[in-house]
Design an enzyme around this catalytic site. Structure first.
Site, short mmCIF file in Angstrom:
data_model
loop_
_atom_site.label_atom_id
_atom_site.label_comp_id
_atom_site.label_asym_id
_atom_site.label_seq_id
_atom_site.Cartn_x
_atom_site.Cartn_y
_atom_site.Cartn_z
N GLN A 1 36.50 42.31 45.41
CA GLN A 1 35.71 41.94 44.19
C GLN A 1 36.75 41.45 43.27
O GLN A 1 36.71 41.98 42.15
CB GLN A 1 35.18 43.21 43.77
CG GLN A 1 33.85 43.60 44.50
CD GLN A 1 32.64 42.48 44.25
OE1 GLN A 1 32.74 41.79 43.26
NE2 GLN A 1 31.69 42.37 45.27
N SER A 2 37.83 40.64 43.64
CA SER A 2 38.68 40.21 42.76
C SER A 2 37.90 39.47 41.76
O SER A 2 37.60 37.95 42.08
CB SER A 2 39.78 39.41 43.52
OG SER A 2 40.60 38.61 42.67
N ASN A 3 38.31 39.63 40.58
CA ASN A 3 37.87 38.76 39.40
C ASN A 3 38.89 37.51 39.28
O ASN A 3 38.67 36.63 38.99
CB ASN A 3 38.01 39.54 37.94
CG ASN A 3 37.30 40.67 37.87
OD1 ASN A 3 36.09 40.62 38.16
ND2 ASN A 3 37.83 41.87 37.76
#
Ligand SMILES: *Cc1c(COP(=O)(O)O)cnc(C)c1O
Length: 341
Positions: free
Chosen positions: A77-79
């Site tokens: 879930q990397s921004n």
């Protein structure tokens, strides 16, 4: 004020300056100092966040290197990956991203919703990796492979956290000092969440170069205190060296690791309570991986007296609300609990 960044290659990606706003209702609920929030969640690019500032410098370097594809890495879930992919689209480049299955016990949905959904909107080439590898090495190997295929890859480290990316947080530091002056504010503390270290390091380097002595407290989202101080300090020294000859002391890097909980990407009850408190008192969305832990740290330090109830404190909102969709089950009342302060 002089712009200390005017000599660095930079592309425009970010809505800036971002707003500096008061949080009167939250301040009252906590009986604490007057709280302000720097809205770096509103940097504009694909729902925004702190990585956009870093990417103004990193993507400029990619263009200078004549790249046709950027290669980077992050947790699922990397921004950072989402913002990098969006920046690549905006500049006519492709994006190749390795996503580490860093957070245990997550189902299939976690790998399709939130940031991953947006990565796909931006046509990112994604490969998943098991946890525990050296992800920057993995990404560099992927870049090498692309090069052998005749591509021109540009490697961006996880979180965009090298001295080039950290310049993005020098820009935020500079903006803040300007806003303090305009608002006649003299905050006694800045609080932010600290992960791959570029945000914290850039902010420390920026204040150092601009002779500002306001302390910056990093709330760790992953690493133990000593490791995080080391990571931030090393990067802050490299970043500061681009700006000034003055020596930066290690004592400028403050970290509290008391709000990590079970690990990266696993919100504690305190994280969930902080997110709910800010949502319900200020109408602002934090995230379960970074800014929620940062806010839990700020609230915790007010409650335990480490931050006294006088004066003003600024919280740096680094974004990340997109990943709330990957954590819905932990918020829905009845299904799980919905902790409040
Ligand atoms: C990456 C990130 C951070 C941490 O910033 P670093 O520069 O990696 O320390 C904080 N908040 C959000 C929402 C992020 O995506």
């Amino acid at each position: 004020m002089n712009d200390i960044l005017s000599n660095f290659p930079r592309v425009s990606l970010c809505h800036q300056p971002t707003a500096l706003e008061q949080m009167p209702r939250l301040s009252k609920v906590l009986g604490g100092p007057r709280l302000w929030i720097k809205r770096d969640d509103c940097t504009g690019l694909a729902t925004g966040g702190n990585k956009t500032r870093k990417l103004e410098f990193l993507m400029a370097a990619a263009l200078e290197a004549n790249a046709d594809i950027v290669v980077t890495q992050g947790a699922v879930q990397s921004n950072h990956v989402r913002q990098t992919a969006a920046a690549a689209c905006k500049l006519g480049l492709e994006c190749y991203a390795l996503l580490e299955r860093r957070v245990p016990g997550k189902g299939e949905d976690y790998e399709q919703t939130g940031n991953v959904f947006f990565d796909q909107m931006f046509n990112t080439q994604i490969e998943f990796r098991p946890p525990g590898l050296n992800m920057n090495d993995e990404a560099q190997q992927a870049a090498k492979k692309l090069q052998l295929q005749g591509r021109k890859p540009y490697f961006i480290p996880g979180g965009g956290s090298n001295e080039t990316g950290a310049l993005g947080y020098v820009s935020s530091a500079q903006e803040l000092l300007y806003q303090f002056e305009n608002n006649k504010l003299n905050p006694k503390l800045i609080v932010l969440s600290t992960g791959s270290a570029g945000t914290h390091a850039g902010m420390v380097a920026g204040f150092h170069a601009l002779d500002c002595n306001i302390p910056i407290m990093g709330i760790s989202v992953r690493q133990p205190k000593e490791i995080q101080i080391d990571n931030v300090y090393k990067l802050a020294v490299k970043t500061a060296a681009l700006l000034t000859e003055k020596k930066l002391s290690r004592g400028k890097v403050l970290v509290d690791d008391g709000y990590v909980g079970e690990g990266y990407g696993i919100p504690t009850d305190g994280t969930l309570a902080a997110i709910n408190a800010v949502a319900r008192n200020e109408g602002i969305l934090l995230d379960p991986v970074y800014s929620g832990k940062g806010m839990a740290g700020l609230i915790g330090q007010i409650k335990n007296g480490q931050i006294s109830s006088d004066g003003e404190v600024v919280f740096l909102h680094t974004g990340g609300a997109v990943s709330l969709f990957a954590y819905e089950d932990q918020f829905l009342a009845g299904k799980a609990h919905a902790p409040t302060l």
